[in-house]
Design a protein around this motif. Structure first.
Motif, PDB file in Angstrom:
ATOM      1  N   UNK A   1       0.823  -1.222   0.000  1.00  0.00           N
ATOM      2  CA  UNK A   1       0.000   0.000   0.000  1.00  0.00           C
ATOM      3  C   UNK A   1       0.851   1.264   0.000  1.00  0.00           C
ATOM      4  N   UNK A   2       0.267   2.317  -0.523  1.00  0.00           N
ATOM      5  CA  UNK A   2       0.942   3.620  -0.567  1.00  0.00           C
ATOM      6  C   UNK A   2       0.634   4.441   0.680  1.00  0.00           C
ATOM      7  N   UNK A   3      -0.635   4.413   1.100  1.00  0.00           N
ATOM      8  CA  UNK A   3      -1.073   5.108   2.306  1.00  0.00           C
ATOM      9  C   UNK A   3      -1.518   4.037   3.298  1.00  0.00           C
ATOM     10  N   UNK A   4      -0.951   4.069   4.510  1.00  0.00           N
ATOM     11  CA  UNK A   4      -1.148   2.983   5.457  1.00  0.00           C
ATOM     12  C   UNK A   4      -1.886   3.440   6.705  1.00  0.00           C
ATOM     13  N   UNK A   5      -2.397   2.489   7.436  1.00  0.00           N
ATOM     14  CA  UNK A   5      -3.069   2.747   8.701  1.00  0.00           C
ATOM     15  C   UNK A   5      -2.033   2.917   9.802  1.00  0.00           C
ATOM     16  N   UNK A   6      -2.011   4.064  10.446  1.00  0.00           N
ATOM     17  CA  UNK A   6      -1.051   4.276  11.529  1.00  0.00           C
ATOM     18  C   UNK A   6      -1.384   3.423  12.745  1.00  0.00           C
ATOM     19  N   UNK A   7      -2.643   3.084  12.910  1.00  0.00           N
ATOM     20  CA  UNK A   7      -3.032   2.240  14.035  1.00  0.00           C
ATOM     21  C   UNK A   7      -2.413   0.853  13.917  1.00  0.00           C
ATOM     22  N   UNK A   8      -2.205   0.396  12.686  1.00  0.00           N
ATOM     23  CA  UNK A   8      -1.649  -0.929  12.472  1.00  0.00           C
ATOM     24  C   UNK A   8      -0.131  -0.937  12.458  1.00  0.00           C
ATOM     25  N   UNK A   9       0.486   0.076  11.855  1.00  0.00           N
ATOM     26  CA  UNK A   9       1.937   0.018  11.680  1.00  0.00           C
ATOM     27  C   UNK A   9       2.718   0.979  12.566  1.00  0.00           C
ATOM     28  N   UNK A  10       2.059   1.960  13.199  1.00  0.00           N
ATOM     29  CA  UNK A  10       2.770   2.910  14.054  1.00  0.00           C
ATOM     30  C   UNK A  10       1.856   3.391  15.176  1.00  0.00           C
ATOM     31  N   UNK A  11       1.310   2.471  15.973  1.00  0.00           N
ATOM     32  CA  UNK A  11       0.364   2.869  17.026  1.00  0.00           C
ATOM     33  C   UNK A  11       1.004   3.745  18.098  1.00  0.00           C
ATOM     34  N   UNK A  12       2.338   3.674  18.241  1.00  0.00           N
ATOM     35  CA  UNK A  12       3.020   4.470  19.260  1.00  0.00           C
ATOM     36  C   UNK A  12       2.812   5.966  19.073  1.00  0.00           C
ATOM     37  N   UNK A  13       2.516   6.375  17.825  1.00  0.00           N
ATOM     38  CA  UNK A  13       2.426   7.812  17.546  1.00  0.00           C
ATOM     39  C   UNK A  13       1.205   8.454  18.186  1.00  0.00           C
ATOM     40  N   UNK A  14       0.296   7.647  18.697  1.00  0.00           N
ATOM     41  CA  UNK A  14      -0.867   8.199  19.396  1.00  0.00           C
ATOM     42  C   UNK A  14      -0.428   9.066  20.574  1.00  0.00           C
ATOM     43  N   UNK A  15       0.693   8.695  21.203  1.00  0.00           N
ATOM     44  CA  UNK A  15       1.206   9.477  22.339  1.00  0.00           C
ATOM     45  C   UNK A  15       1.600  10.886  21.907  1.00  0.00           C
ATOM     46  N   UNK A  16       2.093  11.030  20.673  1.00  0.00           N
ATOM     47  CA  UNK A  16       2.439  12.360  20.161  1.00  0.00           C
ATOM     48  C   UNK A  16       1.188  13.124  19.753  1.00  0.00           C
ATOM     49  N   UNK A  17       0.265  12.450  19.113  1.00  0.00           N
ATOM     50  CA  UNK A  17      -0.968  13.116  18.683  1.00  0.00           C
ATOM     51  C   UNK A  17      -1.773  13.634  19.874  1.00  0.00           C
ATOM     52  N   UNK A  18      -1.700  12.922  20.978  1.00  0.00           N
ATOM     53  CA  UNK A  18      -2.411  13.364  22.175  1.00  0.00           C
ATOM     54  C   UNK A  18      -1.848  14.680  22.714  1.00  0.00           C
ATOM     55  N   UNK A  19      -0.634  15.019  22.327  1.00  0.00           N
ATOM     56  CA  UNK A  19       0.007  16.251  22.777  1.00  0.00           C
ATOM     57  C   UNK A  19       0.078  17.279  21.653  1.00  0.00           C
ATOM     58  N   UNK A  20      -0.838  17.165  20.683  1.00  0.00           N
ATOM     59  CA  UNK A  20      -0.794  18.049  19.516  1.00  0.00           C
ATOM     60  C   UNK A  20      -0.820  19.534  19.871  1.00  0.00           C
ATOM     61  N   UNK A  21      -1.660  20.001  20.791  1.00  0.00           N
ATOM     62  CA  UNK A  21      -1.655  21.442  21.099  1.00  0.00           C
ATOM     63  C   UNK A  21      -0.276  21.947  21.546  1.00  0.00           C
ATOM     64  N   UNK A  22       0.408  21.180  22.396  1.00  0.00           N
ATOM     65  CA  UNK A  22       1.744  21.585  22.847  1.00  0.00           C
ATOM     66  C   UNK A  22       2.739  21.542  21.697  1.00  0.00           C
ATOM     67  N   UNK A  23       2.664  20.495  20.875  1.00  0.00           N
ATOM     68  CA  UNK A  23       3.559  20.370  19.723  1.00  0.00           C
ATOM     69  C   UNK A  23       3.367  21.527  18.758  1.00  0.00           C
ATOM     70  N   UNK A  24       2.122  21.835  18.434  1.00  0.00           N
ATOM     71  CA  UNK A  24       1.843  22.925  17.500  1.00  0.00           C
ATOM     72  C   UNK A  24       2.375  24.259  18.037  1.00  0.00           C
ATOM     73  N   UNK A  25       2.157  24.522  19.322  1.00  0.00           N
ATOM     74  CA  UNK A  25       2.629  25.779  19.919  1.00  0.00           C
ATOM     75  C   UNK A  25       4.146  25.883  19.841  1.00  0.00           C
TER      76      UNK A  25
END
Length: 234
Positions: free
Chosen positions: A30-54
């Protein structure tokens, strides 16, 4: 170290890429993949999106970000000399400035064993990325959009599939497929990019880890480039 990590040892890279891509499904992968299947660890970063964006927005207003052509001119000539990149982490080496400039991103990279590189990508108005493939097939690439123009938002083409970034939305891409960024916008597109180990079988996974360890010698060239404007402003 001078030179380009993207063009060294082409024969060895061709063989290892063939092994990795065959293990990943070859041309049918596949060209575009499911992050839940191949990179579930990134949820920890997404949960901190407001701080990351700032943190990213503050970085962009505090100083200039170096252009690709200033630290990897060989590869930049093939892709874009005007692409701006800030490396917080590369091949296991941390950019110490990132501890204060973008600690959320650096902390995630350092605490996640599958992460290879973590950096910020800026495309200024009208700057495209022409068709190309990533030179190393042992990683997949995660994008998290920080700032996306609302008028003519940029999009990426992977072979015959398209994806348009949305602020706060993450996506995993196999950039060893031919891809290009189409950018007709009048505002900058800013995303966080994380390269991580491609999921592979036992043999290919061990080979991939070995090859990535060999690439660590190139890390200072990229990490130090992110310090350039700070050092010259002092």
């Amino acid at each position: 170290m001078k030179g380009s990590v993207s063009v060294n040892h082409p024969r060895i890279r061709a063989i290892t890429n063939w092994i990795f891509l065959r293990a990943a499904g070859g041309a049918k992968r596949p060209r575009i993949l499911s992050q839940e299947q191949c990179f579930p660890e990134v949820r920890a970063l997404e949960d901190r999106f407001p701080a990351l964006k700032a943190e990213v927005e503050e970085l962009l207003t505090s100083r200039e970000i170096p252009r690709y052509g200033t630290f990897d001119p060989v590869r930049a000539a093939q892709v874009s000399e005007d692409w701006k990149l800030y490396y917080a982490y590369m091949f296991g080496q941390s950019n110490e400035l990132a501890r204060t400039e973008c600690p959320t991103l650096l902390s995630f990279a350092e605490s996640t064993p599958t992460v290879v590189n973590a950096f910020i990508s800026i495309l200024e108005p009208g700057v495209p990325l022409p068709p190309h493939k990533d030179p190393y097939a042992g990683v997949l690439r995660y994008h998290l959009a920080i700032r996306v123009p609302t008028d003519k938002p940029p999009r990426i083409r992977l072979e015959d599939e398209y994806y348009t970034w949305k602020e706060g939305e993450g996506v995993v891409l196999d950039v060893n497929h031919e891809h290009e960024v189409i950018n007709e916008s009048a505002q900058a597109r800013v995303i966080v990019i994380i390269d991580f180990h491609r999921p592979l079988g036992f043999f290919a996974r061990r080979l991939n880890r070995y090859m990535l360890r060999q690439k660590r010698k190139w890390a200072p060239q990229f990490v130090e480039a992110s310090r350039y404007d700070v050092m010259h402003a002092a």
